[in-house]
Write a protein that holds these residues in place. Structure first.
Motif, PDB file in Angstrom:
ATOM      1  N   GLU A   1      59.132 -17.733  -0.039  1.00 47.40           N
ATOM      2  CA  GLU A   1      57.856 -17.050   0.115  1.00 47.40           C
ATOM      3  C   GLU A   1      56.715 -18.046   0.028  1.00 47.40           C
ATOM      4  O   GLU A   1      56.605 -18.808  -0.932  1.00 47.40           O
ATOM      5  CB  GLU A   1      57.716 -15.997  -0.986  1.00 47.40           C
ATOM      6  N   LEU A   2      55.877 -18.037   1.042  1.00 42.54           N
ATOM      7  CA  LEU A   2      54.655 -18.838   1.003  1.00 42.54           C
ATOM      8  C   LEU A   2      53.506 -17.884   0.763  1.00 42.54           C
ATOM      9  O   LEU A   2      53.402 -16.853   1.440  1.00 42.54           O
ATOM     10  CB  LEU A   2      54.425 -19.585   2.330  1.00 42.54           C
ATOM     11  N   GLU A   3      52.651 -18.258  -0.169  1.00 41.15           N
ATOM     12  CA  GLU A   3      51.610 -17.335  -0.580  1.00 41.15           C
ATOM     13  C   GLU A   3      50.263 -18.022  -0.412  1.00 41.15           C
ATOM     14  O   GLU A   3      49.955 -18.954  -1.142  1.00 41.15           O
ATOM     15  CB  GLU A   3      51.832 -17.019  -2.063  1.00 41.15           C
ATOM     16  N   ASN A   4      49.532 -17.636   0.601  1.00 40.51           N
ATOM     17  CA  ASN A   4      48.177 -18.131   0.813  1.00 40.51           C
ATOM     18  C   ASN A   4      48.095 -19.658   0.702  1.00 40.51           C
ATOM     19  O   ASN A   4      47.317 -20.208  -0.064  1.00 40.51           O
ATOM     20  CB  ASN A   4      47.237 -17.471  -0.208  1.00 40.51           C
ATOM     21  N   VAL A   5      48.933 -20.353   1.482  1.00 38.76           N
ATOM     22  CA  VAL A   5      49.023 -21.806   1.365  1.00 38.76           C
ATOM     23  C   VAL A   5      47.954 -22.503   2.201  1.00 38.76           C
ATOM     24  O   VAL A   5      47.793 -22.219   3.392  1.00 38.76           O
ATOM     25  CB  VAL A   5      50.431 -22.283   1.790  1.00 38.76           C
TER      26      VAL A   5
ATOM     27  N   SER B   1      50.746 -17.124   4.704  1.00 38.81           N
ATOM     28  CA  SER B   1      51.672 -16.352   3.873  1.00 38.81           C
ATOM     29  C   SER B   1      52.865 -15.959   4.724  1.00 38.81           C
ATOM     30  O   SER B   1      52.698 -15.322   5.769  1.00 38.81           O
ATOM     31  CB  SER B   1      50.994 -15.103   3.314  1.00 38.81           C
TER      32      SER B   1
ATOM     33  N   GLN C   1      57.200 -14.775   4.525  1.00 43.27           N
ATOM     34  CA  GLN C   1      58.356 -14.398   3.717  1.00 43.27           C
ATOM     35  C   GLN C   1      59.610 -14.550   4.543  1.00 43.27           C
ATOM     36  O   GLN C   1      59.633 -14.174   5.715  1.00 43.27           O
ATOM     37  CB  GLN C   1      58.241 -12.937   3.274  1.00 43.27           C
TER      38      GLN C   1
ATOM     39  N   GLY D   1      47.400 -22.250  -3.175  1.00 44.83           N
ATOM     40  CA  GLY D   1      48.504 -21.371  -2.803  1.00 44.83           C
ATOM     41  C   GLY D   1      49.818 -21.822  -3.410  1.00 44.83           C
ATOM     42  O   GLY D   1      49.897 -22.859  -4.068  1.00 44.83           O
ATOM     43  N   ARG D   2      50.862 -21.011  -3.182  1.00 38.95           N
ATOM     44  CA  ARG D   2      52.152 -21.248  -3.835  1.00 38.95           C
ATOM     45  C   ARG D   2      53.290 -21.184  -2.836  1.00 38.95           C
ATOM     46  O   ARG D   2      53.222 -20.470  -1.827  1.00 38.95           O
ATOM     47  CB  ARG D   2      52.389 -20.163  -4.897  1.00 38.95           C
TER      48      ARG D   2
ATOM     49  N   HIS E   1      57.350 -20.301  -3.150  1.00 39.44           N
ATOM     50  CA  HIS E   1      58.402 -19.848  -4.065  1.00 39.44           C
ATOM     51  C   HIS E   1      59.750 -19.888  -3.375  1.00 39.44           C
ATOM     52  O   HIS E   1      59.876 -19.477  -2.233  1.00 39.44           O
ATOM     53  CB  HIS E   1      58.147 -18.410  -4.522  1.00 39.44           C
TER      54      HIS E   1
ATOM     55  N   SER F   1      58.591 -21.365  -8.418  1.00 38.81           N
ATOM     56  CA  SER F   1      57.565 -22.106  -7.705  1.00 38.81           C
ATOM     57  C   SER F   1      58.041 -23.537  -7.447  1.00 38.81           C
ATOM     58  O   SER F   1      58.396 -24.257  -8.374  1.00 38.81           O
ATOM     59  CB  SER F   1      56.292 -22.108  -8.543  1.00 38.81           C
TER      60      SER F   1
ATOM     61  N   ASP G   1      56.268 -25.733  -5.254  1.00 38.40           N
ATOM     62  CA  ASP G   1      55.257 -26.527  -4.545  1.00 38.40           C
ATOM     63  C   ASP G   1      54.788 -27.757  -5.304  1.00 38.40           C
ATOM     64  O   ASP G   1      54.070 -28.575  -4.754  1.00 38.40           O
ATOM     65  CB  ASP G   1      54.075 -25.640  -4.140  1.00 38.40           C
TER      66      ASP G   1
END
Lengths: 236, 565
Positions: A5-9, A23, A25, A58-59, A61, A66, A68
């Motif tokens: 999952e990439l979150e607001n990178v 973002s 998934q 951003g993160r 996962h 995590s 990153d």
């Protein structure tokens, strides 16, 4: 929980804002395609996942953990395999040495042998050329080697950067067939492609990147039907 | 017929380039300086040989390029040789009209005497004619079948080598009676190698080489038919014989040869270290001498009985410390340059070498390192009363440590770490994506490579008995880099071969010393042209550069064999 999952990178090259809040998934067992024009940020996204680039914001996962801030070699241990753009095989080493290099992060000789056999079963051509210097392989064989090398790390998720680049159409089809097989054998695949048509035939879902942002996302069939995608990437 | 004319034009321009080389070596003084060393009395000296070789090279080159029959090839050689001679002739004419000495100090009457066969400006046609003859000979060499050219070449080479080193050989073969004296009297006269002796050497080597060529397959076949046990035994016997020869070298060769051999050994140690960094891991390092200096200073400070000695330890206690200190220095050296690649790495490492030298030289650190006066009174190593007092004894320390370190390097190369270095050398990004921790792997390359050189430095300190900062200049780093390039990047035997050629030979030929770097440069250029993989290439490089594998090969056997061969 998604496998990846990439979150607001957000990623920058110096002052250049390359990824503007991506973002994504990827679920366990999926094939996900990332489409987009040159410079949209596809390769940057893959390099960020494998730790070669660091997000400023951003993160990322992997199974909720995590990753990153981890160095690349640790991320490989965690199960992320990366076949970089342009094949980049070790041209002076033999096919076998290349594959063994892919298993560098592992210490289980039995498992390595198993995976070597698996790669040879997927790509019989590689077995025929086991002692040949990789630089003398044809383009298609080199691509097979690059994929095989990434598989040797027995990744949970395989990041593939433009596997069809510079290959003849018949070879492209072969490679995608094999990718399907690899996926059904249990490896999740995140695929970056300019050849949107081929990518969407094997992917379940897709993301369309445009200048560092996600412009569109959805099921492969939806994307294939989408007017904009058709016009921009499918030549129709 | 344009292309044909073009190719003749190329022959002439190629010959003129060789001519320019001949003029160059003449004007920098090589011909005259090397002329001191007579090869065959009354026939030829080293300076003239150099010009002769250039002419032969011109003919060889011209005949090898482009097809055509025998006559065409010889004609090409003739033309190229004549063009080379014309270059020298032009120098002759110019020199007789204008006094060149204002600009070229070496354009002396003695030089013109050599070039013109003692005839001055009147020798011009003779020079061109001689060039043509030599060019034809060079061209003829390309036409001979290998079975003739091989023994002929061996005979000529042996004669030249024996002539070149006659002084040394005569010392080795000194004595009034016995086998040595008999051999000496057979070949030499007290003044050197006479034509009769040269002929004897030539014929003997020619015949021996021809015999070996024709019998070799038979011998090989005989050996391969023996049971494996016997084969192993034979191989062991060969190895023991080689070891025995190496062991008696200092005793047989005397003090001077031992001194040269120790120097070769020290450069081998440094070469093994730099080879690990550059050849295995692909990290260019132009400041390598720093580790050599650190090893030397560590031993010096720990053992010296003089002013700056701090511990008065024995050599043997100080060596492990020197290794550890240079290992740590390697780590520290690696830290700031981890992220630097390519050309920038070369510049950064260059700086490190200079920093260490300047620190040792500096007045600020003088109370500890002795500044430019250096560290004196470094004692010789000894074991239970036996003192390694000079090069003849220290040779054995060098030999044992070189062998040990070569063994360590070979094991490292085939280890997991070695594979990581190899991957990093080929492609840093991909290596990282393979799960290799670049930071660790790089630091280990610098550290271990540094420790190898530190070993060399430790022996160097004991050899000289004193250490001065000016011994550790940039040129040593360059020497070491040059020798691993000539030997073959990444190849362990190549390091030994490289240091024999680039360190041993110039030491033995003292006249070379002024032209050392000229010869290095020429050697590097010729190597890149003729044997780009080095004299003894590493397996991976050999595979890439020789490109022998047929792309369509599907069988495993032959390819694997070739890769091993």
């Amino acid at each position: 929980m998604a496998l990846l999952e990439l979150e607001n990178v957000h990623v920058y090259y110096g002052n250049i804002h390359a990824l503007k809040g991506i973002s994504i998934q990827v679920e366990e067992g999926e094939v996900v395609a990332m489409l987009g024009a040159n410079g949209a940020g596809k390769t940057t996204t893959l390099r960020t996942i494998s730790g070669l680039l660091r997000p400023r914001e951003g993160r990322v996962h992997l199974r909720g953990e995590s990753i990153d801030t981890m160095p690349p070699h640790v991320i490989v241990h965690k199960g992320v395999g990366h076949a970089p753009e342009g094949r980049r095989i070790f041209a002076r080493l033999t096919v076998e040495e290349n594959l063994m290099m892919g298993a560098y992060a592992r210490a289980d000789p039995h498992g390595i042998k198993e995976d070597l056999d698996r790669v040879f079963a997927l790509f019989p051509r590689l077995k025929e050329r086991i002692s040949q210097v990789a630089g003398t392989l044809s383009g298609g064989e080199q691509q097979m080697l690059a994929i095989g090398r990434a598989l040797m790390a027995r990744p949970r998720i395989l990041l593939l950067d433009e596997p069809s680049m510079g290959l003849a159409p018949v070879l492209v089809e072969q490679i995608f067939e094999t990718l399907k097989t690899i996926n059904t054998q249990g490896t999740t695949i995140l695929l970056v492609e300019q050849n949107a048509y081929m990518a969407l035939t094997i992917a379940a879902r897709g993301y369309v990147l445009q200048t560092g942002e996600i412009a569109l996302s959805g099921k492969a069939a939806e994307l294939q039907a989408n007017e904009e995608v058709r016009r921009a990437y499918l030549g129709g | 017929m344009r292309s044909d004319r073009g190719s003749w034009g190329r022959v002439i321009s190629g010959g003129l380039i060789f001519g320019a080389a001949a003029v160059f070596v003449s004007l920098v003084g090589m011909v005259e300086a090397l002329g001191v060393r007579v090869i065959v009395i009354g026939v030829i000296d080293f300076g003239r040989l150099l010009l002769l070789l250039i002419g032969l090279g011109a003919g060889y080159q011209a005949a090898r390029r482009g097809g055509g029959g025998v006559v065409i090839a010889l004609l090409r050689g003739l033309l190229a040789g004549a063009a080379t001679g014309a270059g020298l002739a032009a120098l002759l004419v110019l020199g007789s009209e204008v006094n060149l000495r204002g600009m070229f100090i070496n354009a002396s009457p003695a030089l013109f005497e050599i070039i013109s066969f003692g005839r001055g400006a009147a020798g011009v046609p003779l020079v061109v004619a001689a060039g043509a003859v030599v060019g034809v000979l060079g061209a003829a060499a390309t036409l001979l079948p290998g079975t003739v050219r091989g023994p002929l070449g061996a005979g000529v080479t042996a004669t030249i080598v024996i002539g070149l080193f006659q002084e040394l050989l005569q010392i080795i073969l000194q004595g009034e009676e016995g086998v040595r004296a008999a051999i000496r009297q057979l070949i030499f006269v007290p003044e050197g190698l006479p034509p009769r002796g040269a002929l004897e050497v030539f014929v003997v080597v020619l015949v021996a080489s021809a015999l070996w060529r024709s019998r070799r397959p038979v011998v090989r076949g005989w050996i391969s038919k023996r049971p494996p046990r016997t084969q192993r035994l034979l191989r062991l016997l060969g190895l023991l014989l080689a070891v025995a020869v190496v062991l008696v070298l200092p005793a047989a060769g005397g003090l001077f040869v031992s001194q040269v051999l120790v120097l070769v050994g020290l450069y081998t140690l440094m070469g093994l270290g730099l080879n690990l960094e550059v050849g295995f891991a692909g990290l260019l390092d132009l400041g390598f001498v720093a580790f050599f200096a650190i090893g030397a200073y560590t031993v010096g400070l720990l053992t010296s009985t003089g002013q700056y000695g701090v511990a008065h330890w024995s050599f043997w206690a100080a060596v492990p410390v020197a290794l550890v200190v240079s290992l740590i220095a390697g780590f520290l050296f690696g830290l700031p340059i981890l992220r630097i690649r390519g050309d920038y790495l070369a510049i950064a490492t260059l700086g490190f070498g200079e920093i260490i030298r300047l620190l040792a030289l500096s007045d600020a650190l003088r109370p500890w390192f002795g500044g430019s006066q250096g560290i004196l009174a470094v004692p010789k190593p000894n074991i239970g009363g036996f003192e390694f007092s000079g090069p003849m004894q220290i040779f054995y320390i060098t030999l044992v440590s070189s062998a040990f370190i070569a063994f360590v390097a070979a094991r490292l190369r085939d280890s997991r770490l070695g594979r990581a270095w190899m991957a990093m050398r080929e492609d840093e990004d991909v290596a990282e994506a393979m799960g290799i921790n670049l930071i660790n792997v790089k630091l280990l390359a610098y550290g271990i490579g540094g420790a190898f050189a530190g070993m060399g430095g430790a022996i160097f300190a004991a050899l000289l008995g004193s250490i001065f900062p000016h011994s550790f200049n940039l040129l040593i780093s360059i020497n070491v880099l040059a020798l691993i390039i000539v030997g073959g990047m990444g190849s362990l035997p190549g390091v030994v071969v490289g240091s024999l050629f680039l360190v041993g030979l110039p030491e033995l030929l003292r006249e070379f010393s002024d032209f050392r770097f000229l010869v290095y440069g020429a050697a590097l250029i010729i190597m890149m042209q003729v044997k780009p993989a080095g004299l003894w290439p590493a397996a991976a490089v050999r595979r890439e550069l020789l490109k022998e594998e047929p792309v369509g090969a599907v069988t495993e056997g032959p390819v694997a064999e070739r890769a091993e061969a």
